[in-house]
Design a protein around this motif. Structure first.
Motif, mmCIF file in Angstrom:
data_model
loop_
_atom_site.group_PDB
_atom_site.id
_atom_site.type_symbol
_atom_site.label_atom_id
_atom_site.label_comp_id
_atom_site.label_asym_id
_atom_site.label_seq_id
_atom_site.Cartn_x
_atom_site.Cartn_y
_atom_site.Cartn_z
ATOM 1 N N GLN A 52 1.947 -17.117 -20.609
ATOM 2 C CA GLN A 52 3.078 -17.710 -19.873
ATOM 3 C C GLN A 52 4.408 -17.265 -20.486
ATOM 4 N N GLU A 53 4.524 -17.363 -21.816
ATOM 5 C CA GLU A 53 5.810 -16.995 -22.451
ATOM 6 C C GLU A 53 6.086 -15.495 -22.305
ATOM 7 N N ALA A 54 5.030 -14.683 -22.356
ATOM 8 C CA ALA A 54 5.225 -13.234 -22.207
ATOM 9 C C ALA A 54 5.751 -12.926 -20.799
ATOM 10 N N THR A 55 5.245 -13.659 -19.796
ATOM 11 C CA THR A 55 5.729 -13.455 -18.432
ATOM 12 C C THR A 55 7.180 -13.902 -18.312
ATOM 13 N N HIS A 56 7.502 -15.042 -18.932
ATOM 14 C CA HIS A 56 8.893 -15.536 -18.865
ATOM 15 C C HIS A 56 9.855 -14.507 -19.456
ATOM 16 N N ARG A 57 9.502 -13.999 -20.633
ATOM 17 C CA ARG A 57 10.459 -13.119 -21.309
ATOM 18 C C ARG A 57 10.615 -11.801 -20.544
ATOM 19 N N GLY A 68 13.800 -15.354 -28.130
ATOM 20 C CA GLY A 68 13.273 -16.678 -28.488
ATOM 21 C C GLY A 68 11.804 -16.812 -28.123
ATOM 22 N N GLU A 69 11.455 -16.390 -26.926
ATOM 23 C CA GLU A 69 10.074 -16.582 -26.495
ATOM 24 C C GLU A 69 9.124 -15.640 -27.243
ATOM 25 N N GLN A 70 9.637 -14.474 -27.676
ATOM 26 C CA GLN A 70 8.793 -13.612 -28.522
ATOM 27 C C GLN A 70 8.507 -14.313 -29.849
ATOM 28 N N TRP A 111 10.213 -22.331 -11.518
ATOM 29 C CA TRP A 111 8.897 -21.869 -11.999
ATOM 30 C C TRP A 111 8.869 -21.900 -13.532
ATOM 31 N N HIS A 112 9.927 -21.375 -14.147
ATOM 32 C CA HIS A 112 9.979 -21.383 -15.608
ATOM 33 C C HIS A 112 9.962 -22.830 -16.123
ATOM 34 N N SER A 113 10.729 -23.689 -15.481
ATOM 35 C CA SER A 113 10.766 -25.099 -15.881
ATOM 36 C C SER A 113 9.375 -25.718 -15.784
ATOM 37 N N GLU A 146 6.446 -24.358 -15.911
ATOM 38 C CA GLU A 146 5.500 -23.881 -16.938
ATOM 39 C C GLU A 146 5.893 -24.390 -18.330
ATOM 40 N N GLU A 147 7.193 -24.552 -18.582
ATOM 41 C CA GLU A 147 7.601 -25.109 -19.878
ATOM 42 C C GLU A 147 7.046 -26.516 -20.045
ATOM 43 N N SER A 148 7.127 -27.279 -18.962
ATOM 44 C CA SER A 148 6.617 -28.636 -19.005
ATOM 45 C C SER A 148 5.090 -28.606 -19.175
ATOM 46 N N GLU A 149 4.463 -27.642 -18.538
ATOM 47 C CA GLU A 149 3.010 -27.538 -18.583
ATOM 48 C C GLU A 149 2.488 -27.225 -19.991
ATOM 49 N N HIS A 150 3.180 -26.337 -20.734
ATOM 50 C CA HIS A 150 2.625 -25.943 -22.040
ATOM 51 C C HIS A 150 3.359 -26.591 -23.228
ATOM 52 N N LYS A 151 4.011 -27.713 -22.967
ATOM 53 C CA LYS A 151 4.857 -28.330 -23.998
ATOM 54 C C LYS A 151 4.093 -28.849 -25.224
HETATM 55 FE FE LIG Z 1 9.260 -19.935 -21.428
#
Ligand SMILES: [Fe+2]
Ligand SMILES: [Fe+2]
Length: 274
Positions: free
Chosen positions: A75-80, A42-44, A156-158, A160-165
């Motif tokens: 951010q998304e690359a780090t999450h995945r 999904g994040e990719q 942490w993931h939460s 950053e999700e809020s941060e880049h929404k």
């Molecule tokens: Fe994410």
């Protein structure tokens, strides 16, 4: 424009993860495991959609977006990457990721479509993740009796999700994405996301051998439909999307900022827009 930094999370992802890592609760563990299984694919897709969106802007407008897009992608690359490490532990436990296979099949249908479709899908998913993120940050007791490193991973993931929404949403608007498609994609994404979450959670519980335990069902009822449960708490925020004047920045993000400020020891900043 949002200033986004990329953070490296300083947690151990080598040590095995317990089967009921989320506070000893089979349902909650299975539910979060299901979400984690969707993240690498999904994040990719979100990364590709935002990157394609940026390329579709006229050349003279791209520079203004470069830093934010780079931050979002970082951010998304780090999450995945981190969730792929987490998911490897789940695989060792015998859990089977069917969500990813289904998602890959569906994504083939996106080939050749106007990039604004990908962006609308990304923005809709980001609305979901941002509102769940805020809910998780406000109910951190969900992670009571959870190993600190795993609690840190999810919060942490939460944060950053809020941060880049706003990124995918703003880019969709910058490309004159239509209002009709914005609403249509949210309805579709809601159906697909909820169905996939349910299917994968049940699948995880089946493989865990806890699907038919009474405690699994009482936990599910409390977690989803309880007074402070995820569904009851998130419906109003979800519905806000359908207002003509909706913008993700209208939604609460103080908890995300607080978490990032109070947990600086949990990460190092590895990238900052120049
Ligand atoms: Fe994410
Ligand atoms: Fe995201």
């Amino acid at each position: 424009m949002t200033d986004l930094v990329v953070r490296r999370l300083l947690i151990d992802l080598e040590s095995p993860v317990g089967r009921h890592w989320c506070g000893g609760d089979a349902f909650r563990s299975a539910f979060f495991n299901a979400l984690s299984m969707s993240f690498p694919v999904g994040e990719q897709f979100f990364i590709d959609s935002v990157r394609n969106g940026l390329k579709s802007l006229p050349a003279e407008r791209q520079a203004a977006w470069k830093d934010e897009v780079q931050g979002f992608i970082g951010q998304e690359a780090t999450h995945r990457r981190i969730h792929a490490l987490f998911n490897a532990h789940l695989e060792k436990q015998g859990l089977v990721n069917d969500w990813e296979r289904r998602a890959r099949e569906r994504l083939k249908m996106m080939d050749g479509l106007d990039p604004r479709h990908g962006l609308a899908i990304t923005a809709a998913n980001e609305h979901f993740t941002a509102l769940f993120a805020e809910w998780m940050l406000s109910h951190a007791d969900l992670f009571q009796n959870t190993e600190p490193r795993l609690k840190t991973l999810w919060l942490w993931h939460s944060a950053e999700e809020s941060e880049h929404k706003c990124t995918a949403f703003d880019l969709y608007k910058a490309l004159d994405g239509s209002e009709a498609w914005r609403l249509k994609w949210m309805r579709r994404v809601t159906f697909i996301f909820l169905t996939d979450t349910l299917r994968q959670t049940v699948n995880n519980l089946q493989h865990d051998g806890t699907l038919w335990q009474w405690s699994t069902w009482t936990s599910a009822a409390r977690f989803l439909f309880g007074k402070h449960g995820m569904i009851r708490s998130s419906t109003t925020a979800w519905r806000a999307w359908f207002r003509a004047d909706f913008h993700p920045s209208q939604q609460e993000s103080a908890l995300s900022e607080n978490w990032l400020r109070d947990n600086m020891a949990a990460y190092t900043v590895i990238g900052q827009p120049g």
